[in-house]
Every structure is written in C-alpha cells, then in structure tokens.
Design a protein around this motif. Structure first.
Motif, PDB file in Angstrom:
ATOM      1  N   GLU A   1      -2.181 -14.854  -7.321  1.00 44.64           N
ATOM      2  CA  GLU A   1      -2.366 -13.713  -6.416  1.00 44.64           C
ATOM      3  C   GLU A   1      -2.909 -14.228  -5.091  1.00 44.64           C
ATOM      4  OE1 GLU A   1      -4.851  -9.455  -6.324  1.00 44.64           O
ATOM      5  OE2 GLU A   1      -4.756 -10.638  -8.164  1.00 44.64           O
ATOM      6  N   TYR A   2      -2.447 -13.626  -3.999  1.00 48.26           N
ATOM      7  CA  TYR A   2      -2.927 -13.950  -2.654  1.00 48.26           C
ATOM      8  C   TYR A   2      -3.356 -12.651  -1.990  1.00 48.26           C
ATOM      9  CZ  TYR A   2       0.172 -17.948  -3.541  1.00 48.26           C
ATOM     10  OH  TYR A   2       0.817 -19.026  -4.093  1.00 48.26           O
ATOM     11  N   ASN A   3      -4.510 -12.658  -1.347  1.00 50.23           N
ATOM     12  CA  ASN A   3      -4.927 -11.480  -0.597  1.00 50.23           C
ATOM     13  C   ASN A   3      -4.017 -11.300   0.609  1.00 50.23           C
ATOM     14  OD1 ASN A   3      -7.039 -11.121  -2.377  1.00 50.23           O
ATOM     15  ND2 ASN A   3      -8.522 -12.153  -1.076  1.00 50.23           N
ATOM     16  N   SER A   4      -4.001 -10.094   1.129  1.00 50.84           N
ATOM     17  CA  SER A   4      -3.226  -9.824   2.334  1.00 50.84           C
ATOM     18  C   SER A   4      -4.001 -10.334   3.531  1.00 50.84           C
ATOM     19  CB  SER A   4      -2.997  -8.311   2.460  1.00 50.84           C
ATOM     20  OG  SER A   4      -2.245  -8.037   3.612  1.00 50.84           O
ATOM     21  N   PRO A   5      -3.346 -11.021   4.459  1.00 46.48           N
ATOM     22  CA  PRO A   5      -4.074 -11.479   5.651  1.00 46.48           C
ATOM     23  C   PRO A   5      -4.648 -10.275   6.397  1.00 46.48           C
ATOM     24  CG  PRO A   5      -1.878 -12.449   5.573  1.00 46.48           C
ATOM     25  CD  PRO A   5      -1.937 -11.400   4.500  1.00 46.48           C
ATOM     26  N   SER A   6      -5.926 -10.355   6.721  1.00 45.52           N
ATOM     27  CA  SER A   6      -6.538  -9.236   7.439  1.00 45.52           C
ATOM     28  C   SER A   6      -6.368  -9.439   8.932  1.00 45.52           C
ATOM     29  CB  SER A   6      -8.022  -9.119   7.083  1.00 45.52           C
ATOM     30  OG  SER A   6      -8.692 -10.325   7.384  1.00 45.52           O
ATOM     31  N   GLN A   7      -6.314  -8.326   9.634  1.00 47.24           N
ATOM     32  CA  GLN A   7      -6.217  -8.408  11.085  1.00 47.24           C
ATOM     33  C   GLN A   7      -7.560  -8.846  11.639  1.00 47.24           C
ATOM     34  OE1 GLN A   7      -4.965  -4.394  12.016  1.00 47.24           O
ATOM     35  NE2 GLN A   7      -2.896  -5.134  12.368  1.00 47.24           N
ATOM     36  N   VAL A   8      -7.524  -9.682  12.649  1.00 43.66           N
ATOM     37  CA  VAL A   8      -8.763 -10.140  13.264  1.00 43.66           C
ATOM     38  C   VAL A   8      -9.245  -9.048  14.206  1.00 43.66           C
ATOM     39  CG1 VAL A   8      -9.810 -11.910  14.724  1.00 43.66           C
ATOM     40  CG2 VAL A   8      -8.002 -12.527  13.107  1.00 43.66           C
TER      41      VAL A   8
ATOM     42  N   ALA B   1       0.843  -1.201   0.000  1.00 44.50           N
ATOM     43  CA  ALA B   1       0.000   0.000   0.000  1.00 44.50           C
ATOM     44  C   ALA B   1       0.875   1.247   0.000  1.00 44.50           C
ATOM     45  CB  ALA B   1      -0.929  -0.015   1.205  1.00 44.50           C
ATOM     46  N   ALA B   2       2.035   1.167   0.647  1.00 45.27           N
ATOM     47  CA  ALA B   2       2.948   2.323   0.701  1.00 45.27           C
ATOM     48  C   ALA B   2       3.430   2.719  -0.687  1.00 45.27           C
ATOM     49  CB  ALA B   2       4.143   2.010   1.602  1.00 45.27           C
ATOM     50  N   SER B   3       3.455   1.761  -1.624  1.00 48.54           N
ATOM     51  CA  SER B   3       3.881   2.073  -2.991  1.00 48.54           C
ATOM     52  C   SER B   3       2.684   2.231  -3.934  1.00 48.54           C
ATOM     53  CB  SER B   3       4.832   0.994  -3.518  1.00 48.54           C
ATOM     54  OG  SER B   3       4.153  -0.240  -3.619  1.00 48.54           O
ATOM     55  N   GLY B   4       1.501   2.407  -3.352  1.00 48.10           N
ATOM     56  CA  GLY B   4       0.293   2.610  -4.151  1.00 48.10           C
ATOM     57  C   GLY B   4      -0.458   1.333  -4.467  1.00 48.10           C
ATOM     58  N   GLY B   5      -0.054   0.219  -3.850  1.00 48.82           N
ATOM     59  CA  GLY B   5      -0.649  -1.077  -4.156  1.00 48.82           C
ATOM     60  C   GLY B   5      -1.797  -1.471  -3.258  1.00 48.82           C
ATOM     61  N   ASN B   6      -2.159  -2.749  -3.341  1.00 47.67           N
ATOM     62  CA  ASN B   6      -3.297  -3.306  -2.602  1.00 47.67           C
ATOM     63  C   ASN B   6      -2.868  -4.229  -1.457  1.00 47.67           C
ATOM     64  OD1 ASN B   6      -2.358  -5.526  -3.984  1.00 47.67           O
ATOM     65  ND2 ASN B   6      -4.100  -5.661  -5.388  1.00 47.67           N
ATOM     66  N   ASP B   7      -1.568  -4.313  -1.192  1.00 47.05           N
ATOM     67  CA  ASP B   7      -0.994  -5.193  -0.169  1.00 47.05           C
ATOM     68  C   ASP B   7      -1.143  -6.682  -0.496  1.00 47.05           C
ATOM     69  OD1 ASP B   7       0.333  -3.469   1.531  1.00 47.05           O
ATOM     70  OD2 ASP B   7      -1.378  -3.169   2.860  1.00 47.05           O
ATOM     71  N   HIS B   8      -1.558  -7.018  -1.721  1.00 46.57           N
ATOM     72  CA  HIS B   8      -1.635  -8.421  -2.123  1.00 46.57           C
ATOM     73  C   HIS B   8      -0.245  -8.928  -2.493  1.00 46.57           C
ATOM     74  CE1 HIS B   8      -6.185  -8.409  -3.313  1.00 46.57           C
ATOM     75  NE2 HIS B   8      -5.959  -7.887  -2.125  1.00 46.57           N
ATOM     76  N   TRP B   9      -0.115 -10.247  -2.501  1.00 48.39           N
ATOM     77  CA  TRP B   9       1.134 -10.916  -2.861  1.00 48.39           C
ATOM     78  C   TRP B   9       0.945 -11.612  -4.200  1.00 48.39           C
ATOM     79  CZ3 TRP B   9       5.510 -10.906   0.309  1.00 48.39           C
ATOM     80  CH2 TRP B   9       5.332 -10.342   1.570  1.00 48.39           C
ATOM     81  N   TYR B  10       2.002 -11.664  -5.010  1.00 46.09           N
ATOM     82  CA  TYR B  10       1.945 -12.246  -6.354  1.00 46.09           C
ATOM     83  C   TYR B  10       3.119 -13.194  -6.543  1.00 46.09           C
ATOM     84  CZ  TYR B  10      -1.246  -8.383  -7.071  1.00 46.09           C
ATOM     85  OH  TYR B  10      -2.289  -7.502  -6.948  1.00 46.09           O
ATOM     86  N   GLU B  11       2.845 -14.247  -7.309  1.00 48.55           N
ATOM     87  CA  GLU B  11       3.863 -15.266  -7.538  1.00 48.55           C
ATOM     88  C   GLU B  11       3.744 -15.757  -8.974  1.00 48.55           C
ATOM     89  OE1 GLU B  11       5.233 -19.180  -5.048  1.00 48.55           O
ATOM     90  OE2 GLU B  11       3.168 -18.513  -4.821  1.00 48.55           O
ATOM     91  N   VAL B  12       4.855 -15.767  -9.691  1.00 52.85           N
ATOM     92  CA  VAL B  12       4.881 -16.296 -11.051  1.00 52.85           C
ATOM     93  C   VAL B  12       5.311 -17.755 -10.970  1.00 52.85           C
ATOM     94  CG1 VAL B  12       5.920 -16.089 -13.340  1.00 52.85           C
ATOM     95  CG2 VAL B  12       5.450 -14.025 -11.992  1.00 52.85           C
ATOM     96  N   ILE B  13       4.520 -18.618 -11.584  1.00 51.67           N
ATOM     97  CA  ILE B  13       4.813 -20.050 -11.573  1.00 51.67           C
ATOM     98  C   ILE B  13       5.141 -20.492 -12.993  1.00 51.67           C
ATOM     99  CG2 ILE B  13       3.945 -22.361 -11.026  1.00 51.67           C
ATOM    100  CD1 ILE B  13       4.060 -20.510  -8.579  1.00 51.67           C
TER     101      ILE B  13
END
Length: 197
Positions: free
Chosen positions: A164-171, A27-39
């Motif tokens: 793509e993986y969502n960012s773990p949300s805080q409980v 998010a600090a770089s303008g993103g969505n805090d998601h994680w991405y992986e190329v397989i």
C-alpha cells in the motif's frame, strides 16, 4: 537481523517479482485515495521478508508498506485487485491467491495491529481464526480461505504480498507567502509613488 531482512528483500526483488500496476482506491468511489500493488515474488518469503521488501518500494514519491485493511469496503476493493492479479498470472495456475498483509500481533499476543501501530478496528478472520496454532502465529495472511484472513507463524512463507502507498499530499502554501507577496507589492507601489513625486 535487519541486514538479513534487507538481503532477503533484495533477493525477492531480484528473483523476478511479477506485479500488477498499482491501483488506486479513489475517494470518489468511497476509498482513501491510496494505491495498492500485488507482488508475486516467485520465491517463498516470510512475513518479515515481505514487510522489508514492501518498505523498500516506492510509488509517486511515497514509501510502501504491507497493506492495512481497515474496512469492509477496503477488503472488497482489495479482493478485486488480488483476484484480478491472480487470474492474470496463469503461470502459477491462477490459484495462488493467499498473500501477506500488514497485520501482526508480534508485540503482544492477541492484540493485532497494522505495521503503522494502529490497532485493528476491522477484521475479516476465517472461522476459528486467529487461533495462534502451535503458539507462534503472529502474522496475518489474507485470502487464506476465500477472501478471509488467517494468522500464520514466523517460519511460514508465501509468494505474494500486498503493498500500500499513501496518496501524495498537496504541499500547503505557507501562511507567510501571501503576506510577503502583498508586502513586496506595497513596497513597489510606494517606490513608484516616490519616483513620481
């Protein structure tokens, strides 16, 4: 059908897939805090097989899915992730850039959506695309012409896909928890006052 897809996904995973470590678009770089992986599966996969393999993956407690590219910023970020992976994987000549992403119009021809069911709000089609060539191109491949997209058929196969993986949300703390703590504190205070009396 589902059993065949899962079997194909298992085969892809067992085939010695190469992958880059998941990279976060912060998010600090303008993103969505998601994680991405190329397989890079090292075997040819249809979009459906790549989708099943992506859904079988997890990272940080989040289930994977084929990447949804919903903005020019996200496309630019993934261009860097995909290109870095390609140049770091010289065993395939450094040219195998194209990869499956989560877009499709398999439900309604011409109405592209992501695997989440969200309609496209951003597109990056190559010139003349999507063209539904042959009348059966329902799946989106990224980085087909440069960093642009192409629609491709159900029988088409690629060796790479982007997860793509969502960012773990805080409980969140339940609203009743602070009230219960306050109640126990008051009960303890009353109990101490009674002992003194």
């Amino acid at each position: 059908m589902k059993k065949a897809l899962y079997a194909s996904a298992a085969l892809a995973l067992l085939a010695g897939a190469a992958q880059a470590a998941p990279t976060q678009w912060t998010a600090a770089s303008g993103g969505n805090d998601h994680w991405y992986e190329v397989i890079w599966a090292r075997v040819n996969l249809t979009w459906e097989q790549a989708n099943a393999a992506a859904m079988a993956m997890s990272f940080n407690g989040q289930n994977g899915y084929l990447a949804s590219i919903t903005s020019a910023g996200e496309q630019s970020f993934l261009d860097g992730v995909n290109n870095a992976f390609t140049t770091s994987s010289p065993s395939h000549g450094g040219t195998y850039v194209t990869a499956w992403i989560g877009g499709h119009d398999k439900n309604t021809e011409g109405s592209f959506e992501w695997t989440s069911g969200e309609a496209f709000s951003y597109t990056n089609w190559s010139s003349g695309e999507p063209n539904n060539y042959g009348g059966n191109e329902d799946y989106v491949q990224g980085w087909w012409s440069g960093n642009q997209w192409n629609d491709n058929g159900s029988g088409a196969t690629l060796q790479k896909y982007v997860v793509e993986y969502n960012s773990p949300s805080q409980v969140p703390v339940p609203a009743s928890l602070p009230l219960a703590a306050a109640g126990f504190g008051i009960m303890g205070w009353i109990g101490r006052r009674r002992k003194k009396a």
